[in-house]
Design a protein around this motif. Sequence first.
Motif, mmCIF file in Angstrom:
data_model
loop_
_atom_site.group_PDB
_atom_site.id
_atom_site.type_symbol
_atom_site.label_atom_id
_atom_site.label_comp_id
_atom_site.label_asym_id
_atom_site.label_seq_id
_atom_site.Cartn_x
_atom_site.Cartn_y
_atom_site.Cartn_z
ATOM 1 N N GLU A 127 -4.986 9.436 7.091
ATOM 2 C CA GLU A 127 -4.269 8.398 6.365
ATOM 3 C C GLU A 127 -4.293 8.681 4.868
ATOM 4 O O GLU A 127 -3.296 8.510 4.166
ATOM 5 C CB GLU A 127 -4.871 7.032 6.672
ATOM 6 C CG GLU A 127 -3.895 5.907 6.381
ATOM 7 C CD GLU A 127 -4.539 4.553 6.455
ATOM 8 O OE1 GLU A 127 -5.624 4.426 7.037
ATOM 9 O OE2 GLU A 127 -3.932 3.610 5.896
ATOM 10 N N LEU A 137 -11.457 3.062 -1.073
ATOM 11 C CA LEU A 137 -10.418 2.794 -0.079
ATOM 12 C C LEU A 137 -9.407 1.788 -0.623
ATOM 13 O O LEU A 137 -8.210 1.884 -0.334
ATOM 14 C CB LEU A 137 -11.038 2.275 1.222
ATOM 15 C CG LEU A 137 -11.847 3.302 2.022
ATOM 16 C CD1 LEU A 137 -12.475 2.639 3.233
ATOM 17 C CD2 LEU A 137 -10.948 4.456 2.480
ATOM 18 N N MET A 165 -6.912 3.401 -2.784
ATOM 19 C CA MET A 165 -5.904 4.119 -1.990
ATOM 20 C C MET A 165 -5.138 3.170 -1.064
ATOM 21 O O MET A 165 -4.351 3.606 -0.240
ATOM 22 C CB MET A 165 -6.565 5.212 -1.163
ATOM 23 C CG MET A 165 -7.256 6.230 -2.039
ATOM 24 S SD MET A 165 -7.469 7.811 -1.243
ATOM 25 C CE MET A 165 -5.821 8.434 -1.118
ATOM 26 N N ARG A 166 -5.454 1.910 -1.192
ATOM 27 C CA ARG A 166 -4.865 0.853 -0.351
ATOM 28 C C ARG A 166 -5.016 1.157 1.126
ATOM 29 O O ARG A 166 -4.060 1.077 1.913
ATOM 30 C CB ARG A 166 -3.397 0.629 -0.716
ATOM 31 C CG ARG A 166 -3.244 -0.665 -1.523
ATOM 32 C CD ARG A 166 -1.845 -1.000 -1.828
ATOM 33 N NE ARG A 166 -1.018 -1.196 -0.662
ATOM 34 C CZ ARG A 166 0.309 -1.304 -0.726
ATOM 35 N NH1 ARG A 166 0.910 -1.254 -1.885
ATOM 36 N NH2 ARG A 166 1.006 -1.475 0.367
ATOM 37 N N MET A 167 -6.217 1.529 1.509
ATOM 38 C CA MET A 167 -6.464 1.823 2.912
ATOM 39 C C MET A 167 -7.411 0.808 3.547
ATOM 40 O O MET A 167 -8.098 1.097 4.516
ATOM 41 C CB MET A 167 -7.036 3.240 3.039
ATOM 42 C CG MET A 167 -5.944 4.293 2.948
ATOM 43 S SD MET A 167 -6.588 5.945 2.742
ATOM 44 C CE MET A 167 -7.642 6.090 4.151
#
Lengths: 338, 319
Positions: free
Chosen positions: A237, B53, B56-58
């Motif tokens: 991802e 995270l 990274m917009r995860m």
Amino acid sequence: MTLSYFVRRVFFLFLVVWTAATINFVLPHLAGRDPIKEQMLIQIASQGRTQADAEAMIRTYTRLFGLDRPLWEQYLTYIGNVMRLDFGYSINNYPRTVMDIIISRGRLTLPFVVVSIFISFTFGILLGAFLGWNRTPQWVSNLVVPPMLVLSSVPQFLVALVLIYFVAFRMRLLPMNGAYPRTMVEDWGSLTFWMGYAKHAILPILSMVLVDASGWALGMRAMMVTVEGEDYATFAEAKGLTTWRVFFRYLLRNALLPPLTGLAIRLGFIITGASLVESFFAYNGLGSTLGGAIGNFDYFLLYGIVTIMVMCIALATFVMDMIYPLLDPRISYKAQRG
Amino acid sequence: MNQPLLEIKDLKTYFYVKAGTVKAVDGVTLNLDPGVKMGLVGESGSGKTTMALAVMRMIKPPGTIQGKISLNGVDLVTLSNEEMRKARLSQISMIPQGAMNSLNPVARIRNQILDGLEDHGVKLSKSEANDRLAQLLQIVELPTKVADMYPHELSGGMKQRVTVAIAISMGPKLIIADEPTSALDVVIQRQVMETITRLVRELNLSMILIGHDMGLMAQSVERLAVMYAGKLAETGGVKEMFADPLHPYTQKMISSLPVLGRRGVFEGIQGIPPSVINPPPGCLFAARCPKVIAGTCQEISPALREVRPGRWVSCHLYN
């Protein structure tokens, strides 16, 4: 080396079949029953033969089937015949040969079982992968998983019964039983016969698919969740890959490996896996034939079906062994482990 | 004064779970100038990785991201999912934590590198792709033949080098290295770290280096940010922070480091960090703090303020 891997696997394939065939030969002899005598006693009781006639017939049949020869001679003949896929005559259906019976019954069983296994697997895997995916909304799982849990733990024949009652009996959408329309003669060369067979196969296939696909889906869902927790899923991802590439190439591809092994094992049980479904739909298939052979103590038919079964399992495992290194590079043809 | 590359303003990452609200990152404000390497340290569970995270917009539901994360003036929080996907690797990329397990076990290295390029619209012919692979692998000091190998055929250090090659493949401006060497032994750690620092310098990247290893930080970064229980305790230049730590937590942490030539038992910090599920009001370090101001610290949460140029602290001692 790939060649030695292949040779070793082929050797094991034969070893498995030979061992199974031997056990198969020894076990009925240990039961201490005499199939010919039993058969004659039934005939005496039902048709009133005289004692002398019956004994003469027993002697004749025993000689005909080779049961009077020493055990080792019987064994050698048997092994030789197995290698040629010749299982001799059926005791109960003399003079039909065992192979003839297996082929004619197997023809009814094989197409619908193979089709249902593949539909179940494909559908179950995709559904499971989708349900286990963290991008699937939670309500979809909440909606689909409970019925799947029920279906996967219910025996196939129970689903078959429900389907027969509602779809065939109440709504009269599909035929209730039989492998093909009663008005037809079994003729695998004609398209109309195939159509009839297919129409009769819908419900049996459906009852197997509903149960099996639920099982595959639940297993696959759990695998997906495991794979999603792996570091390579996070990194995929972070690489900014498209959603579909992550789903198919990184998640599904890895989660698929354990179910594929399961599929190989499942394929091994092609012949007898559906015997209960067969009997509910009154298919005269291999499953019910095996049941009959055990009941009548038909040595040779029993030998034949069980040996074919073992061959199927061994062959499916062999094929899986051959293709698995292509699917999972961590398993190499060179590895000597296990 | 040039514009900072990364501007994080009041970033909050909350997870809404049954037990309550987990405030994994709670109101972090941070600037990072172009070409600067910043270390992000803190105990396990202090929210370092979650913050990475979040940038990274995860973050996955039930987690949420609030606040502003602007990269080169573009607020990442407001981007569409597709825009954000494209920004990963081409603007920000990550060097992951678990070197051993960060590559797809069933795909060749070649494909794992090219996948990233392809999904960012780079179209390469077969020979161009080979050239690009050879070039990227050479930058991270790996032989070209690695391209046709599978991850299990590589050592931990080599795998981590592959992830570095992937991380720089689209020429990002910012690299977030999340404990890039914690899974490796010290010798390999040093080699990989040298490669990373060299690349960051040569390609003029900014980097956020996450870790616990203060020694490594002292060697590799220019600025340091200390996190505690989801909040930023202190930021500043790495030399000043070591020489003159302001926040009691930083002070304790630095005084607990072993010093060459001094024998004895090192103190450490008494107690354990508080739970970030429904945290109490006031400063979260108050319970362990030797300089706690009774009545103030337990009641009021200290705001992060700039006490000297480039030096930010959240502590009531410096009001």
